[in-house]
Design a protein around this motif. Structure first.
Motif, mmCIF file in Angstrom:
data_model
loop_
_atom_site.group_PDB
_atom_site.id
_atom_site.type_symbol
_atom_site.label_atom_id
_atom_site.label_comp_id
_atom_site.label_asym_id
_atom_site.label_seq_id
_atom_site.Cartn_x
_atom_site.Cartn_y
_atom_site.Cartn_z
ATOM 1 N N LYS A 45 3.271 18.147 7.096
ATOM 2 C CA LYS A 45 2.286 18.649 5.858
ATOM 3 C C LYS A 45 1.961 17.248 5.383
ATOM 4 O O LYS A 45 0.465 17.236 4.909
ATOM 5 N N TYR B 192 -2.282 15.370 4.864
ATOM 6 C CA TYR B 192 -2.732 14.492 3.536
ATOM 7 C C TYR B 192 -3.196 13.184 3.845
ATOM 8 O O TYR B 192 -3.492 12.223 2.925
ATOM 9 N N GLY B 193 -3.141 12.766 5.093
ATOM 10 C CA GLY B 193 -3.203 11.516 5.698
ATOM 11 C C GLY B 193 -2.404 10.198 5.163
ATOM 12 O O GLY B 193 -2.921 9.169 5.005
ATOM 13 N N GLN B 194 -1.208 10.654 5.153
ATOM 14 C CA GLN B 194 -0.247 9.743 4.662
ATOM 15 C C GLN B 194 0.675 9.245 5.983
ATOM 16 O O GLN B 194 1.546 8.418 5.615
ATOM 17 N N LYS C 296 -3.635 3.470 10.335
ATOM 18 C CA LYS C 296 -3.444 4.686 9.034
ATOM 19 C C LYS C 296 -2.619 3.872 7.931
ATOM 20 O O LYS C 296 -3.269 3.951 6.551
ATOM 21 N N ALA C 297 -1.645 2.953 8.167
ATOM 22 C CA ALA C 297 -1.053 2.237 7.174
ATOM 23 C C ALA C 297 -1.928 0.942 6.699
ATOM 24 O O ALA C 297 -1.739 0.233 5.790
ATOM 25 N N THR D 71 1.925 1.190 1.701
ATOM 26 C CA THR D 71 2.029 1.889 0.350
ATOM 27 C C THR D 71 3.399 2.717 0.310
ATOM 28 O O THR D 71 3.935 3.049 1.397
ATOM 29 N N LEU E 214 3.457 5.573 -0.258
ATOM 30 C CA LEU E 214 2.864 6.884 0.226
ATOM 31 C C LEU E 214 3.047 6.896 1.676
ATOM 32 O O LEU E 214 3.822 7.903 1.984
ATOM 33 N N VAL E 215 2.585 5.889 2.148
ATOM 34 C CA VAL E 215 2.730 5.909 3.867
ATOM 35 C C VAL E 215 4.012 5.665 4.166
ATOM 36 O O VAL E 215 4.530 6.419 5.197
#
Lengths: 98, 352
Positions: free
Chosen positions: B75, B79-81, B173-174, B215, B217-218
Motif C-alpha cells: 500500500k 504512495y511512493g514511500q 527512493k529515499a 524522512t 514517511l520513507v
C-alpha cells in the motif's frame, strides 16, 4: 466541478464473499488445520500458504472497503529527504598561466 | 508430537476472545501501517492472558506480522514511500542482529536463569524506549513548533552522508547516498532489539531517520519491508516446529489487514511529524509499562522484596499501560486523520 469516481462495489462484494468463505472454512476445518500445521516439518507450508492466501483475498477486501467508504489517500508532492551537498573538490589542479 | 501436547498447546476459543484479538489486531495494524511497527508487544501478552502458551503466542503473533507488513508495504509502495533496496539491506543486517541477540539472551539465561533473562529484556525495553523515545518525542515537538513545512534532515545524518567510505550505497527512493558501514549498525541494532523485545522498529525507524537521513514517511514505510522479511523467516522457523495456532493468526490478521491499510492511508493525510509524535508517545508509555514489570523479576532474583498481591497488581497495571499506549497511538492517528481530512472536505463542499 469534481468528477465522482465510481465506487468498486462489485470488487468489494466478490472479495468480501471470498474472505467470508475462507474464514468459514477455517472455522469448519479448524481441527484438521491445527493438527496438520502442528506436525511441523514439511507441513510448514500450510500455515505460511494460508496467511498468504488470506493476505491477498482479505487484504484486497479491506483495501476496497476503505475505498468504498471514501477513505482515500491524498496525493503529496514529494516524500524524499534533502541529500547532503556533494563534497567540494579541494584537490590541486594543474593550471596554465599565459 | 503426541495429541496431548497438541491439545495443551491450542486453546478453546470463545467469542469474547475472538473479538478481543480482532480489535487488538485492528489497532495494532493501524499503528503499524502508520509508524511501521507496533502492536506485537500487546498481542503476545494479550494472547497469553487468554491462556495461550508463551511460545505459541509468539509464533502466532509473528505469523500474522509478516502478511500484515506485506500488505502495508504494498500500500505504501503505491504512495511512493517505500525504498525496497534500503529495506532489504537493513533486513539482511537485522538477520545477523537477531542471531547476536539470541546468543546474548542464551548467555544471560545460562548465567541468571529465566528471571534474569526477563529482567534483561525489561531493562533493555526501558533503556532503549526512554532514550530513543525521548529523542523522537523531542524532535516531534520541535518539528511541530517549526514553521517549516518540509521535514529537516538531522545534522548527524547529513555529516555521515558526506563521509565517502567505501562501499557507498545509493538509495533512489529515499534519496540517500551513504556508506554501507553506517547501514550496518542500524540493521544490527534493529535485529538485536527484535530478538530482545520483539519490536525492532522502535530502533529501525529512528535509526533510518537520525543516522541515515531518511524522512519519517520513507523510514516508517521501509520498516514494513524489514518486518516482512524478518517476520517471514521467523514464521517459517516457528512453523517447522509446529508452534503456530493458525486460528489465532487469522483472527488477528482479519483485524490488522483492515487497520494497516487505514494507517497507510493516514500517512498521506497528516503532517510528517505526526509519525514521530505517535512513535514517541507509544515508546514512552511502553517504557513505563516495562518499568512496572521489573519488580517481579527483581523479587525472583532476590534483589527486592514485595508481596504477591503487590506484584500481581503491578503486573496488571503494566499490561494496562501497554494497552493504553496502543489506544493513545490509535486515537492520535485517527484524530489527526480526521482533522487533516476536514479542510479537504470543506474545500470540496465550497467548490461544489
Amino acid at each position: 466541478m469534481q468528477v465522482q469516481k465510481k465506487k468498486p462495489m462489485g470488487k468489494l462484494l466478490a472479495y468480501g464473499l471470498g474472505s467470508a468463505i475462507l474464514f468459514s472454512c477455517v472455522y469448519v476445518f479448524q481441527d484438521l488445520l491445527l493438527t496438520t500445521s502442528a506436525k511441523g516439518g514439511a507441513y510448514t507450508i500450510l500455515p505460511i500458504a494460508t496467511v498468504f492466501l488470506f493476505s491477498w483475498v482479505h487484504g484486497t477486501f479491506a483495501g476496497t472497503l476503505w475505498e468504498v467508504l471514501g477513505v482515500n489517500a491524498v496525493k503529496k508532492a514529494s516524500v524524499t529527504a534533502p541529500v547532503a551537498a556533494p563534497r567540494k573538490d579541494t584537490r590541486p589542479r594543474a593550471t596554465v598561466n599565459a | 508430537m503426541d495429541m496431548m501436547s497438541e491439545a495443551s498447546r491450542f486453546i478453546q476459543l470463545d467469542p469474547a476472545g475472538i473479538i478481543f484479538l480482532f480489535i487488538v489486531g485492528f489497532i495494532g495494524g493501524l499503528v503499524s501501517g502508520f509508524i511501521g511497527s507496533g502492536g506485537a508487544f500487546v498481542l503476545t501478552p494479550g494472547m497469553m492472558s487468554l491462556g495461550v502458551p508463551g511460545t505459541v503466542a509468539v509464533a502466532s503473533n509473528m505469523c500474522h506480522k509478516f502478511p500484515k507488513a506485506l500488505v502495508g508495504s504494498i500500500k505504501r509502495y503505491k504512495y511512493g514511500q517505500v525504498d525496497i533496496k534500503l529495506g532489504l539491506y537493513l533486513a539482511a543486517f537485522a538477520g545477523i542482529g537477531v542471531q547476536i541477540g539470541i546468543k546474548i539472551q542464551n548467555y544471560i539465561l545460562s548465567l541468571w536463569g529465566p528471571a534474569g533473562s526477563d529482567l534483561y529484556v525489561s531493562i533493555s525495553f526501558v533503556v532503549v524506549l526512554v532514550v530513543v523515545g525521548g529523542i523522537v518525542m523531542a524532535d516531534a515537538v520541535k518539528s511541530a513548533r517549526s514553521s517549516c513545512s518540509e521535514e529537516q534532515t538531522c545534522s548527524l545524518a547529513l555529516r555521515l552522508q558526506k563521509i565517502e567510505l567505501w562501499p557507498m550505497m545509493t538509495f533512489k527512493k529515499a534519496n540517500l547516498r551513504i556508506s554501507l558501514w553506517f547501514l550496518l549498525p542500524v540493521g544490527l541494532a534493529t535485529g538485536l532489539l527484535a530478538a530482545t523485545i520483539a519490536v525492532g522498529g522502535f530502533v529501525g525507524v529512528p535509526g533510518m531517520i537520525y543516522i541515515l537521513g531518511a524522512t519519517s514517511l520513507v523510514a516508517s514505510a521501509t520498516e514494513l519491508v524489514i518486518a516482512f522479511v524478518m517476520g517471514l523467516a521467523g514464521s517459517v522457523n516457528w512453523a517447522m516446529q509446529g508452534m503456530i495456532d493458525i486460528r489465532l493468526t487469522l483472527i488477528i490478521l482479519g483485524g490488522s489487514l483492515l487497520g494497516v491499510q487505514l494507517g497507510a492511508i493516514g500517512t498521506t493525510f497528516v503532517k510528517e511529524h505526526m509519525i514521530k509524535v505517535v512513535m514517541g508517545t507509544i515508546m514512552l508509555i511502553v517504557a513505563v509499562s516495562r518499568g512496572l514489570a521489573m519488580p517481579k523479576y527483581l523479587v525472583k532474583l532476590g534483589m527486592m522484596e514485595a508481596s504477591e498481591a503487590t506484584l500481581d497488581l503491578l503486573s496488571k497495571v503494566s499490561f494496562g499501560f501497554m494497552v493504553v499506549s496502543l489506544l493513545v497511538g490509535a486515537v492520535i492517528i485517527l484524530g489527526s486523520m480526521f482533522l487533516a481530512k476536514r479542510p479537504t472536505a470543506a474545500q470540496a463542499t465550497q467548490e461544489a
